[in-house]
Design a protein around this motif. Structure first.
Motif, PDB file in Angstrom:
ATOM      1  N   ARG A   1       0.809  -1.214   0.000  1.00  0.00           N
ATOM      2  CA  ARG A   1       0.000   0.000   0.000  1.00  0.00           C
ATOM      3  C   ARG A   1       0.846   1.270   0.000  1.00  0.00           C
ATOM      4  O   ARG A   1       0.316   2.377  -0.080  1.00  0.00           O
ATOM      5  CB  ARG A   1      -0.936  -0.004   1.220  1.00  0.00           C
ATOM      6  N   ASN A   2       2.139   1.122   0.135  1.00  0.00           N
ATOM      7  CA  ASN A   2       3.048   2.267   0.140  1.00  0.00           C
ATOM      8  C   ASN A   2       3.188   2.807  -1.281  1.00  0.00           C
ATOM      9  O   ASN A   2       3.797   2.176  -2.138  1.00  0.00           O
ATOM     10  CB  ASN A   2       4.411   1.838   0.695  1.00  0.00           C
ATOM     11  N   GLU A   3       2.599   3.982  -1.537  1.00  0.00           N
ATOM     12  CA  GLU A   3       2.627   4.544  -2.886  1.00  0.00           C
ATOM     13  C   GLU A   3       4.040   4.911  -3.315  1.00  0.00           C
ATOM     14  O   GLU A   3       4.357   4.908  -4.514  1.00  0.00           O
ATOM     15  CB  GLU A   3       1.711   5.767  -2.961  1.00  0.00           C
ATOM     16  N   ASP A   4       4.896   5.236  -2.349  1.00  0.00           N
ATOM     17  CA  ASP A   4       6.286   5.548  -2.693  1.00  0.00           C
ATOM     18  C   ASP A   4       6.989   4.323  -3.271  1.00  0.00           C
ATOM     19  O   ASP A   4       7.810   4.453  -4.188  1.00  0.00           O
ATOM     20  CB  ASP A   4       7.047   6.042  -1.455  1.00  0.00           C
ATOM     21  N   TYR A   5       6.646   3.148  -2.746  1.00  0.00           N
ATOM     22  CA  TYR A   5       7.271   1.938  -3.278  1.00  0.00           C
ATOM     23  C   TYR A   5       6.758   1.639  -4.685  1.00  0.00           C
ATOM     24  O   TYR A   5       7.532   1.243  -5.569  1.00  0.00           O
ATOM     25  CB  TYR A   5       7.013   0.736  -2.367  1.00  0.00           C
ATOM     26  N   LEU A   6       5.464   1.839  -4.908  1.00  0.00           N
ATOM     27  CA  LEU A   6       4.913   1.660  -6.255  1.00  0.00           C
ATOM     28  C   LEU A   6       5.604   2.597  -7.234  1.00  0.00           C
ATOM     29  O   LEU A   6       5.980   2.198  -8.348  1.00  0.00           O
ATOM     30  CB  LEU A   6       3.405   1.911  -6.252  1.00  0.00           C
ATOM     31  N   LYS A   7       5.801   3.836  -6.819  1.00  0.00           N
ATOM     32  CA  LYS A   7       6.482   4.807  -7.682  1.00  0.00           C
ATOM     33  C   LYS A   7       7.922   4.365  -7.944  1.00  0.00           C
ATOM     34  O   LYS A   7       8.420   4.484  -9.068  1.00  0.00           O
ATOM     35  CB  LYS A   7       6.463   6.189  -7.032  1.00  0.00           C
ATOM     36  N   TYR A   8       8.579   3.846  -6.912  1.00  0.00           N
ATOM     37  CA  TYR A   8       9.951   3.360  -7.097  1.00  0.00           C
ATOM     38  C   TYR A   8       9.990   2.235  -8.138  1.00  0.00           C
ATOM     39  O   TYR A   8      10.852   2.228  -9.027  1.00  0.00           O
ATOM     40  CB  TYR A   8      10.511   2.861  -5.761  1.00  0.00           C
ATOM     41  N   VAL A   9       9.060   1.285  -8.028  1.00  0.00           N
ATOM     42  CA  VAL A   9       9.031   0.152  -8.957  1.00  0.00           C
ATOM     43  C   VAL A   9       8.798   0.640 -10.386  1.00  0.00           C
ATOM     44  O   VAL A   9       9.490   0.237 -11.334  1.00  0.00           O
ATOM     45  CB  VAL A   9       7.950  -0.864  -8.542  1.00  0.00           C
ATOM     46  N   VAL A  10       7.809   1.526 -10.559  1.00  0.00           N
ATOM     47  CA  VAL A  10       7.487   2.036 -11.897  1.00  0.00           C
ATOM     48  C   VAL A  10       8.665   2.806 -12.471  1.00  0.00           C
ATOM     49  O   VAL A  10       9.045   2.621 -13.634  1.00  0.00           O
ATOM     50  CB  VAL A  10       6.222   2.914 -11.834  1.00  0.00           C
ATOM     51  N   ASP A  11       9.258   3.685 -11.663  1.00  0.00           N
ATOM     52  CA  ASP A  11      10.397   4.473 -12.148  1.00  0.00           C
ATOM     53  C   ASP A  11      11.576   3.578 -12.521  1.00  0.00           C
ATOM     54  O   ASP A  11      12.223   3.775 -13.560  1.00  0.00           O
ATOM     55  CB  ASP A  11      10.833   5.485 -11.082  1.00  0.00           C
ATOM     56  N   MET A  12      11.852   2.599 -11.667  1.00  0.00           N
ATOM     57  CA  MET A  12      12.978   1.702 -11.920  1.00  0.00           C
ATOM     58  C   MET A  12      12.767   0.911 -13.208  1.00  0.00           C
ATOM     59  O   MET A  12      13.669   0.788 -14.043  1.00  0.00           O
ATOM     60  CB  MET A  12      13.165   0.751 -10.730  1.00  0.00           C
ATOM     61  N   ILE A  13      11.571   0.396 -13.397  1.00  0.00           N
ATOM     62  CA  ILE A  13      11.298  -0.426 -14.578  1.00  0.00           C
ATOM     63  C   ILE A  13      11.291   0.411 -15.852  1.00  0.00           C
ATOM     64  O   ILE A  13      11.810  -0.009 -16.890  1.00  0.00           O
ATOM     65  CB  ILE A  13       9.967  -1.189 -14.396  1.00  0.00           C
ATOM     66  N   THR A  14      10.719   1.625 -15.789  1.00  0.00           N
ATOM     67  CA  THR A  14      10.690   2.468 -16.994  1.00  0.00           C
ATOM     68  C   THR A  14      12.085   2.909 -17.408  1.00  0.00           C
ATOM     69  O   THR A  14      12.343   3.169 -18.586  1.00  0.00           O
ATOM     70  CB  THR A  14       9.811   3.707 -16.769  1.00  0.00           C
ATOM     71  N   LYS A  15      12.989   3.001 -16.459  1.00  0.00           N
ATOM     72  CA  LYS A  15      14.360   3.409 -16.783  1.00  0.00           C
ATOM     73  C   LYS A  15      15.211   2.236 -17.261  1.00  0.00           C
ATOM     74  O   LYS A  15      15.988   2.365 -18.202  1.00  0.00           O
ATOM     75  CB  LYS A  15      15.008   4.062 -15.560  1.00  0.00           C
ATOM     76  N   ARG A  16      15.076   1.079 -16.598  1.00  0.00           N
ATOM     77  CA  ARG A  16      15.984  -0.033 -16.869  1.00  0.00           C
ATOM     78  C   ARG A  16      15.424  -1.077 -17.831  1.00  0.00           C
ATOM     79  O   ARG A  16      16.168  -1.868 -18.394  1.00  0.00           O
ATOM     80  CB  ARG A  16      16.373  -0.707 -15.550  1.00  0.00           C
ATOM     81  N   PHE A  17      14.090  -1.102 -17.989  1.00  0.00           N
ATOM     82  CA  PHE A  17      13.487  -2.135 -18.834  1.00  0.00           C
ATOM     83  C   PHE A  17      12.506  -1.507 -19.823  1.00  0.00           C
ATOM     84  O   PHE A  17      11.412  -2.028 -20.065  1.00  0.00           O
ATOM     85  CB  PHE A  17      12.784  -3.180 -17.950  1.00  0.00           C
ATOM     86  N   LYS A  18      12.931  -0.403 -20.402  1.00  0.00           N
ATOM     87  CA  LYS A  18      12.075   0.340 -21.326  1.00  0.00           C
ATOM     88  C   LYS A  18      11.714  -0.494 -22.553  1.00  0.00           C
ATOM     89  O   LYS A  18      10.571  -0.457 -23.027  1.00  0.00           O
ATOM     90  CB  LYS A  18      12.779   1.635 -21.742  1.00  0.00           C
TER      91      LYS A  18
END
Length: 376
Positions: free
Chosen positions: A176-193
């Motif tokens: 439920r931690n929105e910061d963690y969701l944002k971290y996952v999305v940001d990490m994936i969009t940068k490294r697995f575009k």
């Protein structure tokens, strides 16, 4: 007579003078009141103008903030991969439909019967379907430690281009931690575009309303109660992910967010499944640890989920997996060892294992784990 007339004239003049004076005083009083009222109106008007000016300034500041936010979001969207889908629950278009696989949840959880369509809060990807394999990874916040990027690197980089086209990796954020969701999305969009663009990688987030009130069944200490709630939630997280993946592919492979994979792991799995192996198997284990590396036929996932949800408060999901095998495949009174030997063509263990557990920091806060697959 003259003195009397003079007195009358003086009296009349006095009366007239007094009346005039009263009239003048009355007019002056009215004028003074009017001036006071006018001054009050001016002051009131000035106060209203001041309030209006302050309100206008606040509106201007809010407008500037809103425009800045819109500008920031537009900049962020420009930096994201094109044609990605991002949706909130109940925001599907009129002509769009979703799978009914989640409807079975309403049988087990009465609080969901008042909900319309049950669907992930966020879908980040292209919603690929019709592939041979769906690979599910459930992830939660582990504080300062994260293994997800490393896990995804092993999982996606050790596929050939043709294997990538015939599969979809689903990362389910069960936190439920929105910061963690944002971290996952940001990490994936940068490294697995590239994988996001091709549709071979998706990110979903489990809606908070899905979870029932998770309380331990027995009297326990605070720490043991938290551990039991964590285990219960973990079963529910896996069930939600399995239901989401079910209509996407022919087979479903369960992974975790703190593992590594051997070279050509995907090729070995594909070859093993499509080789002379009997198609009558119940599930195949590509790792002996927990729920890691378990391969299911997607057509059977709903039955597995139903069983898990019947007993989700009683045992961890890897133990429930052993229970369902015993219930469906073993004879009454037969020992688990004898049953496993008799049904080794149904419950298949692939050796050597293709996946290894590497995470030390558990998803349960403050706990460390050092379990390893000895057959890796």
């Amino acid at each position: 007579m003259r003195p009397k007339r003079g007195n009358v004239l003086v009296a009349v003049a006095a009366v007239l003078l007094f009346s005039f004076s009263c009239f003048c005083i009355s007019r002056l009083t009215q004028t003074s009141n009017q001036l006071i009222n006018c001054r009050n109106h001016i002051l009131e008007f000035k106060e209203k103008m001041l309030r209006l000016k302050n309100k206008t300034e606040r509106n201007r500041q809010e407008l500037i903030k809103a425009l800045s936010k819109i500008k920031y979001e537009m900049t962020q969207r420009k930096n994201m991969p094109v044609n990605l889908v991002e949706k909130k629950v109940n925001t599907l278009g009129k002509n769009e439909t979703v799978s009914d696989t989640f409807e079975i949840l309403k049988f087990f959880f009465p609080h969901l019967r008042k909900v319309g369509r049950i669907y992930p809060d966020v879908i980040f990807g292209k919603k690929r379907t019709g592939v041979s394999f769906a690979l599910g990874i459930s992830t939660v916040n582990r504080g300062n430690q994260s293994y997800l990027s490393q896990t995804l690197n092993y999982v996606v980089s050790r596929m050939s281009p043709s294997e990538e086209k015939d599969s979809v990796v689903i990362v389910s954020v069960a936190d439920r931690n929105e910061d963690y969701l944002k971290y996952v999305v940001d990490m994936i969009t940068k490294r697995f575009k590239r994988q996001l663009k091709s549709g071979s990688l998706e990110v979903i987030s489990i809606p908070a309303f899905f979870y029932p009130n998770i309380l331990p069944l027995t009297q326990s200490t605070e720490d043991s109660g938290k551990l039991e709630s964590w285990r219960i939630k973990q079963v529910l997280d896996f069930c939600f992910l399995m239901l989401y993946a079910q209509p996407k592919a022919k087979y479903y492979l369960q992974l975790e967010d703190d593992i590594i994979a051997k070279k050509m792991y995907f090729t070995k799995i594909t070859d093993f499944v499509r080789s002379g192996t009997s198609n009558n198997w119940f599930y195949i284990e590509f790792s002996i640890l927990g729920f890691i590396g378990k391969l299911f036929k997607s057509e059977d996932l709903t039955d597995f989920v139903r069983f898990f949800l019947m007993f989700y408060k009683d045992k961890p999901i890897d133990l429930l997996l052993g229970d369902i095998f015993q219930v469906k495949m073993c004879d009454p009174g037969e020992t688990p060892e004898k049953c496993a030997e008799r049904n080794k063509h149904i419950r298949i263990r692939y050796k050597p294992s293709l996946f290894q557990h590497v995470g030390i920091q558990s998803s349960f806060p403050g706990r460390e784990q050092y379990s390893k697959d000895i057959y890796y």
